[in-house]
Scaffold this motif. Sequence first.
Motif, PDB file in Angstrom:
ATOM      1  N   ASP A   1       0.941  -1.148  -0.018  1.00 56.09           N
ATOM      2  CA  ASP A   1      -0.066   0.077   0.102  1.00 56.09           C
ATOM      3  C   ASP A   1       0.841   1.334  -0.101  1.00 56.09           C
ATOM      4  O   ASP A   1       0.531   2.183  -0.783  1.00 56.09           O
ATOM      5  CB  ASP A   1      -0.678  -0.047   1.198  1.00 56.09           C
ATOM      6  N   ASN A   2       1.850   1.220   0.893  1.00 60.04           N
ATOM      7  CA  ASN A   2       2.391   2.779   1.090  1.00 60.04           C
ATOM      8  C   ASN A   2       4.015   2.525   0.824  1.00 60.04           C
ATOM      9  O   ASN A   2       4.706   3.672   0.918  1.00 60.04           O
ATOM     10  CB  ASN A   2       2.294   2.951   2.549  1.00 60.04           C
ATOM     11  N   LEU A   3       4.523   1.579   0.346  1.00 62.65           N
ATOM     12  CA  LEU A   3       6.154   1.395   0.195  1.00 62.65           C
ATOM     13  C   LEU A   3       6.550   2.538  -0.573  1.00 62.65           C
ATOM     14  O   LEU A   3       7.537   3.004  -0.162  1.00 62.65           O
ATOM     15  CB  LEU A   3       6.549  -0.079  -0.330  1.00 62.65           C
ATOM     16  N   PRO A   4       6.236   2.715  -1.825  1.00 55.99           N
ATOM     17  CA  PRO A   4       6.807   3.736  -2.720  1.00 55.99           C
ATOM     18  C   PRO A   4       6.563   5.085  -2.194  1.00 55.99           C
ATOM     19  O   PRO A   4       7.478   5.989  -2.366  1.00 55.99           O
ATOM     20  CB  PRO A   4       6.277   3.364  -3.877  1.00 55.99           C
ATOM     21  N   ILE A   5       5.395   5.311  -1.547  1.00 54.55           N
ATOM     22  CA  ILE A   5       5.083   6.664  -1.057  1.00 54.55           C
ATOM     23  C   ILE A   5       5.924   7.094   0.099  1.00 54.55           C
ATOM     24  O   ILE A   5       6.338   8.216   0.401  1.00 54.55           O
ATOM     25  CB  ILE A   5       3.709   6.659  -0.524  1.00 54.55           C
ATOM     26  N   SER A   6       6.399   6.156   0.883  1.00 53.78           N
ATOM     27  CA  SER A   6       7.227   6.398   2.291  1.00 53.78           C
ATOM     28  C   SER A   6       8.792   6.767   1.755  1.00 53.78           C
ATOM     29  O   SER A   6       9.638   7.121   2.648  1.00 53.78           O
ATOM     30  CB  SER A   6       7.292   5.580   3.251  1.00 53.78           C
ATOM     31  N   GLU A   7       9.179   6.584   0.428  1.00 55.42           N
ATOM     32  CA  GLU A   7      10.488   6.658   0.169  1.00 55.42           C
ATOM     33  C   GLU A   7      10.800   8.238   0.020  1.00 55.42           C
ATOM     34  O   GLU A   7      10.062   8.992  -0.448  1.00 55.42           O
ATOM     35  CB  GLU A   7      10.876   6.043  -1.174  1.00 55.42           C
ATOM     36  N   ASN A   8      12.299   8.599   0.518  1.00 55.26           N
ATOM     37  CA  ASN A   8      12.599   9.882   0.050  1.00 55.26           C
ATOM     38  C   ASN A   8      11.835  10.953   0.662  1.00 55.26           C
ATOM     39  O   ASN A   8      11.394  12.182   0.090  1.00 55.26           O
ATOM     40  CB  ASN A   8      12.769  10.276  -1.546  1.00 55.26           C
ATOM     41  N   LYS A   9      11.697  11.063   1.991  1.00 53.93           N
ATOM     42  CA  LYS A   9      10.880  12.149   2.739  1.00 53.93           C
ATOM     43  C   LYS A   9      11.893  12.763   3.618  1.00 53.93           C
ATOM     44  O   LYS A   9      11.269  13.627   4.323  1.00 53.93           O
ATOM     45  CB  LYS A   9       9.634  11.254   3.225  1.00 53.93           C
ATOM     46  N   GLU A  10      13.145  12.531   3.781  1.00 47.44           N
ATOM     47  CA  GLU A  10      13.990  13.287   4.467  1.00 47.44           C
ATOM     48  C   GLU A  10      13.815  14.684   4.466  1.00 47.44           C
ATOM     49  O   GLU A  10      13.903  15.492   5.530  1.00 47.44           O
ATOM     50  CB  GLU A  10      15.381  12.710   4.196  1.00 47.44           C
ATOM     51  N   GLN A  11      13.542  15.285   3.332  1.00 44.78           N
ATOM     52  CA  GLN A  11      13.517  16.524   3.318  1.00 44.78           C
ATOM     53  C   GLN A  11      12.399  17.404   4.138  1.00 44.78           C
ATOM     54  O   GLN A  11      12.242  18.645   4.230  1.00 44.78           O
ATOM     55  CB  GLN A  11      13.393  17.137   1.848  1.00 44.78           C
ATOM     56  N   TYR A  12      11.405  16.665   4.428  1.00 47.56           N
ATOM     57  CA  TYR A  12      10.358  17.022   5.409  1.00 47.56           C
ATOM     58  C   TYR A  12      10.705  17.496   6.790  1.00 47.56           C
ATOM     59  O   TYR A  12       9.828  17.672   7.619  1.00 47.56           O
ATOM     60  CB  TYR A  12       9.151  16.233   5.274  1.00 47.56           C
ATOM     61  N   PHE A  13      12.060  16.711   7.157  1.00 43.13           N
ATOM     62  CA  PHE A  13      12.331  16.764   8.615  1.00 43.13           C
ATOM     63  C   PHE A  13      13.504  17.744   8.819  1.00 43.13           C
ATOM     64  O   PHE A  13      14.506  17.647   8.157  1.00 43.13           O
ATOM     65  CB  PHE A  13      12.610  15.133   8.839  1.00 43.13           C
ATOM     66  N   THR A  14      13.358  18.484   9.920  1.00 38.43           N
ATOM     67  CA  THR A  14      14.616  19.195  10.363  1.00 38.43           C
ATOM     68  C   THR A  14      15.321  18.630  11.548  1.00 38.43           C
ATOM     69  O   THR A  14      16.462  18.857  11.688  1.00 38.43           O
ATOM     70  CB  THR A  14      14.276  20.618  10.428  1.00 38.43           C
ATOM     71  N   SER A  15      14.994  17.673  11.926  1.00 38.19           N
ATOM     72  CA  SER A  15      15.584  16.840  13.054  1.00 38.19           C
ATOM     73  C   SER A  15      15.848  15.455  12.424  1.00 38.19           C
ATOM     74  O   SER A  15      15.857  15.246  11.475  1.00 38.19           O
ATOM     75  CB  SER A  15      14.654  16.498  14.281  1.00 38.19           C
ATOM     76  N   ARG A  16      16.508  14.582  13.334  1.00 40.77           N
ATOM     77  CA  ARG A  16      16.717  13.270  12.713  1.00 40.77           C
ATOM     78  C   ARG A  16      15.725  12.375  12.265  1.00 40.77           C
ATOM     79  O   ARG A  16      14.486  12.371  12.808  1.00 40.77           O
ATOM     80  CB  ARG A  16      17.373  12.501  14.221  1.00 40.77           C
ATOM     81  N   TYR A  17      15.945  11.915  11.233  1.00 43.25           N
ATOM     82  CA  TYR A  17      14.948  11.145  10.468  1.00 43.25           C
ATOM     83  C   TYR A  17      15.313   9.809  10.028  1.00 43.25           C
ATOM     84  O   TYR A  17      16.546   9.796   9.499  1.00 43.25           O
ATOM     85  CB  TYR A  17      14.307  11.622   9.305  1.00 43.25           C
ATOM     86  N   GLU A  18      14.967   8.713  10.277  1.00 47.95           N
ATOM     87  CA  GLU A  18      15.254   7.280   9.956  1.00 47.95           C
ATOM     88  C   GLU A  18      14.350   6.451   9.413  1.00 47.95           C
ATOM     89  O   GLU A  18      13.218   6.486  10.113  1.00 47.95           O
ATOM     90  CB  GLU A  18      16.075   6.595  11.136  1.00 47.95           C
ATOM     91  N   ARG A  19      14.575   6.057   8.250  1.00 46.86           N
ATOM     92  CA  ARG A  19      13.670   5.224   7.653  1.00 46.86           C
ATOM     93  C   ARG A  19      14.162   3.471   7.714  1.00 46.86           C
ATOM     94  O   ARG A  19      15.183   3.227   6.910  1.00 46.86           O
ATOM     95  CB  ARG A  19      13.251   5.421   6.238  1.00 46.86           C
TER      96      ARG A  19
END
Length: 75
Positions: A25-43
């Motif tokens: 359902d969401n696998l491709p949608i969750s890729e490359n979202k780092e630019q929306y986070f100003t703090s630490r982000y891990e996927r």
Amino acid sequence: MERRLAEPPAIGVPTIMLQGAEDRDNLPISENKEQYFTSRYERHLLPGVGHFVPREAPKALVDAIKNLVYRSSTA
């Protein structure tokens, strides 16, 4: 003003994204979202897990929460 309101807001809290590698359902949608986070982000992609991470990988979920809380409290 409308253009600014249409932009997604930056998320300023440490975030860990747990994604089932078998989520159809969401696998491709969750890729490359780092630019929306100003703090630490891990996927993290969880092998053999589908759409419902809490039910399919409860230990991975709890471990990720503990890790996030621990790192946030020691930062």
